[in-house]
Design a protein around this motif. Sequence first.
Motif, PDB file in Angstrom:
ATOM      1  N   VAL A  66      77.800  16.958 109.350  1.00  0.00           N
ATOM      2  CA  VAL A  66      79.279  16.506 108.903  1.00  0.00           C
ATOM      3  C   VAL A  66      79.301  14.795 108.115  1.00  0.00           C
ATOM      4  N   TYR A  86      84.852   8.142 113.721  1.00  0.00           N
ATOM      5  CA  TYR A  86      83.245   9.366 113.564  1.00  0.00           C
ATOM      6  C   TYR A  86      83.015   8.302 114.689  1.00  0.00           C
ATOM      7  N   ASN A  89      84.008   9.495 117.958  1.00  0.00           N
ATOM      8  CA  ASN A  89      83.934  11.455 117.800  1.00  0.00           C
ATOM      9  C   ASN A  89      82.681  11.524 117.891  1.00  0.00           C
ATOM     10  N   LEU A  93      81.635  16.161 118.562  1.00  0.00           N
ATOM     11  CA  LEU A  93      81.001  16.774 117.028  1.00  0.00           C
ATOM     12  C   LEU A  93      79.449  16.622 117.695  1.00  0.00           C
ATOM     13  N   VAL A  98      76.399  19.516 116.029  1.00  0.00           N
ATOM     14  CA  VAL A  98      76.882  19.378 114.323  1.00  0.00           C
ATOM     15  C   VAL A  98      75.011  18.486 115.140  1.00  0.00           C
TER      16      VAL A  98
END
Length: 189
Positions: A66, A86, A89, A93, A98
């Motif tokens: 990402v 970000y 999270n 993720l 990810v």
Amino acid sequence: MFFTAVSIIRNASAFVKQASSRAVHTTFFAMAPVKVGDKMPAVDLFEDSPANKVNICEITAGKKVVLFAVPGAFTPGCSKTHLPGYVQNADKLKSEGVSEIVCVSVNDPYVMAAWGAQHNTKGKVRMLADPSGNFIKALDLGTNLPPLGGFRSKRFSMVISDSTVEDLNVEPDGTGLSCSLADKIKLKN
């Protein structure tokens, strides 16, 4: 000899006049913004210092990454909402497949490192600098923001799978905080 020089000047003058009256065909290649299905450009970014080059193609090869970009480090929207989302999270993720989360800004690597330290990004979000804007220019996702120093990145996020753009979210006005936030990331299996 005098007549020869005058003759040459007249002939050259006639040639220039004739050439300038002809239509000249040129080809213009307009850049188009990056889109889903495009490969990442092989551009070097910098992590922590100018000595630490990171090639975006190499860090996205064979992985799901990402990547999000912001107009500027330490700016209000980027510092209060975008980057913290970000960081908060990151575990979620990463649990969904990810490998890495990357933040890019048209700033120098020292600024990005300091900004990352302020937000405890270590192990969660890699802070990569694009000091000349070469990566952002290659994606054609730049914008002119004079109050921030001129050329900057539009605010966007993308999911990259094996160096190919899988999902792309560019803020409609280039700077807002809606579709590029961490909770809007859509991962495909």
